[in-house]
Write a protein that holds these residues in place. Sequence first.
Motif, PDB file in Angstrom:
ATOM      1  N   ASP A 146       7.071   4.902   7.971  1.00  0.00           N
ATOM      2  CA  ASP A 146       7.743   4.987   6.672  1.00  0.00           C
ATOM      3  C   ASP A 146       8.041   3.608   6.110  1.00  0.00           C
ATOM      4  OD1 ASP A 146       7.721   7.747   6.490  1.00  0.00           O
ATOM      5  OD2 ASP A 146       9.670   7.987   7.462  1.00  0.00           O
ATOM      6  N   ARG A 147       8.425   2.677   6.981  1.00  0.00           N
ATOM      7  CA  ARG A 147       8.780   1.344   6.497  1.00  0.00           C
ATOM      8  C   ARG A 147       7.553   0.520   6.129  1.00  0.00           C
ATOM      9  NH1 ARG A 147      13.555  -1.626   9.496  1.00  0.00           N
ATOM     10  NH2 ARG A 147      13.619  -2.596   7.415  1.00  0.00           N
ATOM     11  N   ILE A 148       6.433   0.754   6.810  1.00  0.00           N
ATOM     12  CA  ILE A 148       5.182   0.061   6.466  1.00  0.00           C
ATOM     13  C   ILE A 148       4.666   0.519   5.107  1.00  0.00           C
ATOM     14  CG2 ILE A 148       2.729  -0.174   7.046  1.00  0.00           C
ATOM     15  CD1 ILE A 148       3.630   0.053  10.025  1.00  0.00           C
ATOM     16  N   PHE A 149       4.691   1.835   4.892  1.00  0.00           N
ATOM     17  CA  PHE A 149       4.051   2.398   3.707  1.00  0.00           C
ATOM     18  C   PHE A 149       5.014   2.779   2.608  1.00  0.00           C
ATOM     19  CE2 PHE A 149       1.146   3.265   7.291  1.00  0.00           C
ATOM     20  CZ  PHE A 149       0.046   2.536   6.826  1.00  0.00           C
ATOM     21  N   LEU A 154      -2.894   6.523  14.226  1.00  0.00           N
ATOM     22  CA  LEU A 154      -2.491   6.770  12.844  1.00  0.00           C
ATOM     23  C   LEU A 154      -1.094   7.377  12.796  1.00  0.00           C
ATOM     24  CD1 LEU A 154      -5.821   8.302  11.492  1.00  0.00           C
ATOM     25  CD2 LEU A 154      -5.031   5.942  11.304  1.00  0.00           C
ATOM     26  N   ARG A 155      -0.315   6.995  11.787  1.00  0.00           N
ATOM     27  CA  ARG A 155      -0.697   6.087  10.731  1.00  0.00           C
ATOM     28  C   ARG A 155      -0.136   4.690  10.916  1.00  0.00           C
ATOM     29  NH1 ARG A 155       3.812   7.048   6.114  1.00  0.00           N
ATOM     30  NH2 ARG A 155       5.367   7.812   7.551  1.00  0.00           N
ATOM     31  N   ALA A 156       0.961   4.588  11.676  1.00  0.00           N
ATOM     32  CA  ALA A 156       1.671   3.318  11.775  1.00  0.00           C
ATOM     33  C   ALA A 156       0.845   2.227  12.453  1.00  0.00           C
ATOM     34  CB  ALA A 156       2.995   3.502  12.508  1.00  0.00           C
ATOM     35  N   GLY A 157      -0.073   2.611  13.333  1.00  0.00           N
ATOM     36  CA  GLY A 157      -0.889   1.626  14.030  1.00  0.00           C
ATOM     37  C   GLY A 157      -1.725   0.768  13.109  1.00  0.00           C
ATOM     38  N   ILE A 158      -2.010   1.274  11.905  1.00  0.00           N
ATOM     39  CA  ILE A 158      -2.783   0.495  10.935  1.00  0.00           C
ATOM     40  C   ILE A 158      -2.082  -0.827  10.608  1.00  0.00           C
ATOM     41  CG2 ILE A 158      -3.598   0.474   8.536  1.00  0.00           C
ATOM     42  CD1 ILE A 158      -4.093   3.475   8.800  1.00  0.00           C
ATOM     43  N   GLY A 159      -0.754  -0.840  10.708  1.00  0.00           N
ATOM     44  CA  GLY A 159      -0.013  -2.048  10.393  1.00  0.00           C
ATOM     45  C   GLY A 159      -0.306  -3.215  11.312  1.00  0.00           C
ATOM     46  N   LEU A 160      -0.858  -2.962  12.499  1.00  0.00           N
ATOM     47  CA  LEU A 160      -1.202  -4.016  13.451  1.00  0.00           C
ATOM     48  C   LEU A 160      -2.661  -4.441  13.358  1.00  0.00           C
ATOM     49  CD1 LEU A 160       0.702  -2.424  16.426  1.00  0.00           C
ATOM     50  CD2 LEU A 160       1.191  -4.711  15.569  1.00  0.00           C
ATOM     51  N   ARG A 219       6.009  -5.208   6.196  1.00  0.00           N
ATOM     52  CA  ARG A 219       4.571  -5.150   6.472  1.00  0.00           C
ATOM     53  C   ARG A 219       4.002  -6.539   6.775  1.00  0.00           C
ATOM     54  NH1 ARG A 219       3.310  -2.479   2.229  1.00  0.00           N
ATOM     55  NH2 ARG A 219       2.763  -4.279   0.943  1.00  0.00           N
ATOM     56  N   GLU A 220       4.436  -7.552   6.033  1.00  0.00           N
ATOM     57  CA  GLU A 220       3.924  -8.902   6.242  1.00  0.00           C
ATOM     58  C   GLU A 220       4.355  -9.465   7.592  1.00  0.00           C
ATOM     59  OE1 GLU A 220       5.146 -11.169   2.865  1.00  0.00           O
ATOM     60  OE2 GLU A 220       3.543 -10.374   1.568  1.00  0.00           O
ATOM     61  N   ASN A 221       5.597  -9.203   7.990  1.00  0.00           N
ATOM     62  CA  ASN A 221       6.052  -9.668   9.297  1.00  0.00           C
ATOM     63  C   ASN A 221       5.318  -8.968  10.426  1.00  0.00           C
ATOM     64  OD1 ASN A 221       8.397 -11.695   9.311  1.00  0.00           O
ATOM     65  ND2 ASN A 221       9.030 -10.292   7.697  1.00  0.00           N
ATOM     66  N   LEU A 222       5.069  -7.674  10.277  1.00  0.00           N
ATOM     67  CA  LEU A 222       4.313  -6.942  11.283  1.00  0.00           C
ATOM     68  C   LEU A 222       2.902  -7.505  11.410  1.00  0.00           C
ATOM     69  CD1 LEU A 222       3.949  -4.640  13.293  1.00  0.00           C
ATOM     70  CD2 LEU A 222       3.447  -3.116  11.366  1.00  0.00           C
ATOM     71  N   ASP A 223       2.285  -7.797  10.290  1.00  0.00           N
ATOM     72  CA  ASP A 223       0.936  -8.362  10.278  1.00  0.00           C
ATOM     73  C   ASP A 223       0.909  -9.702  11.010  1.00  0.00           C
ATOM     74  OD1 ASP A 223      -1.848  -8.380   9.172  1.00  0.00           O
ATOM     75  OD2 ASP A 223      -1.094 -10.148   8.127  1.00  0.00           O
ATOM     76  N   GLU A 224       1.898 -10.531  10.772  1.00  0.00           N
ATOM     77  CA  GLU A 224       1.963 -11.852  11.402  1.00  0.00           C
ATOM     78  C   GLU A 224       2.254 -11.734  12.899  1.00  0.00           C
ATOM     79  OE1 GLU A 224       4.894 -13.724   8.990  1.00  0.00           O
ATOM     80  OE2 GLU A 224       3.541 -13.931   7.271  1.00  0.00           O
ATOM     81  N   ILE A 225       3.123 -10.804  13.284  1.00  0.00           N
ATOM     82  CA  ILE A 225       3.400 -10.598  14.701  1.00  0.00           C
ATOM     83  C   ILE A 225       2.147 -10.127  15.425  1.00  0.00           C
ATOM     84  CG2 ILE A 225       4.647  -9.165  16.367  1.00  0.00           C
ATOM     85  CD1 ILE A 225       7.049  -9.237  14.480  1.00  0.00           C
ATOM     86  N   GLN A 285      13.657 -10.047  11.461  1.00  0.00           N
ATOM     87  CA  GLN A 285      13.571  -9.740  10.033  1.00  0.00           C
ATOM     88  C   GLN A 285      13.187  -8.278   9.817  1.00  0.00           C
ATOM     89  OE1 GLN A 285      14.586 -12.281   8.004  1.00  0.00           O
ATOM     90  NE2 GLN A 285      14.856 -13.278   9.998  1.00  0.00           N
ATOM     91  N   MET A 286      12.272  -7.779  10.634  1.00  0.00           N
ATOM     92  CA  MET A 286      11.824  -6.398  10.493  1.00  0.00           C
ATOM     93  C   MET A 286      12.919  -5.404  10.844  1.00  0.00           C
ATOM     94  SD  MET A 286       8.004  -6.575  12.138  1.00  0.00           S
ATOM     95  CE  MET A 286       7.716  -4.833  11.780  1.00  0.00           C
ATOM     96  N   ARG A 287      13.742  -5.731  11.817  1.00  0.00           N
ATOM     97  CA  ARG A 287      14.770  -4.795  12.269  1.00  0.00           C
ATOM     98  C   ARG A 287      15.834  -4.539  11.200  1.00  0.00           C
ATOM     99  NH1 ARG A 287      14.725  -3.700  17.842  1.00  0.00           N
ATOM    100  NH2 ARG A 287      13.855  -5.305  19.221  1.00  0.00           N
TER     101      ARG A 287
END
Length: 206
Positions: A200-203, A75-81, A28-34, A16-18
Motif C-alpha cells: 500500500d505504501r509503495i503504490f 507480487l505486488r510489493a516485491g516489485i519495489g525491490l 518508494r525511492e528509499n526502498l529502491d535505493e536500499i 525514513q521509510m518507517r
Amino acid sequence: MLEVLHHPLITHKLTQMRQKQTGTKDFRENLDEIAELMAYEVCRDLPTQPIEIETPIGPCTGYELSKEVIIVPILRAGIGLLDGIRRLVPTAKVGFIGMYRDEKTLEPHEYFAKFPKNLDQSVVMIVDPMLATGGSAVAAIDAIKKRGAKTIKLVCLVGVPEGVKAVQNAHPDVDIYLAAMDDHLNEVGYIVPGLGDAGDRIFGTK
C-alpha cells in the motif's frame, strides 16, 4: 545462512521509510535505493569464470559471471525491490510469482507464476519487502523449487524471528538477507514495529 545488513546508509533510509508521515514518493525511492545497496552484499558470492580480454595496453585475464541471475518479486510489493537490484545486475532476467495471504488463516495462495527458462542453472533471488509469518516466502520457494531452481536467495527488507524460523525450517538451503530484524508479529500477523503495509505504501493504495 541469515545475514542482517547493518549498513549506515541502509539504516538511515529504512528509518525514513518507517515514519508514518513518509509519502509514497519518498517511501518508494528509499526502498529502491536500499535494494541497490543490499544487492552488493547479496551478489558477493555469485560464481565467476575467467575470460581472456584485451585492454588498450595488452592481454588480461578478467572474470565474468558464470551463472545467470533471475530476480523473482513476490507480487505486488516485491516489485519495489526490482529496479534497484537490476541497476546493479542489468543482465538479470525477471520472473514473477503472485501470492496472496488469506486475512483470516494467514495462509498463502499462489495466483500467478511466470519464469524465465533455466531456473535450474541460475541464481534465483526471491524478493519481497516483508518477511512476516514466512508463509508467502516458503510457498514461493516451494513453487520455484518445483520448477527446477537449486540456488535460491531470499532478499527482504524487514523480517522477524518467526518468519526467519519458518523459512529456515522449510528450506535450510536458502540464504536469507535482511536490512533489519524487527521484534515480533502482532495478533494479525503484521511486523512490529515494521513499517505498515509495504504494498500500500509503495503504490499509494491507502
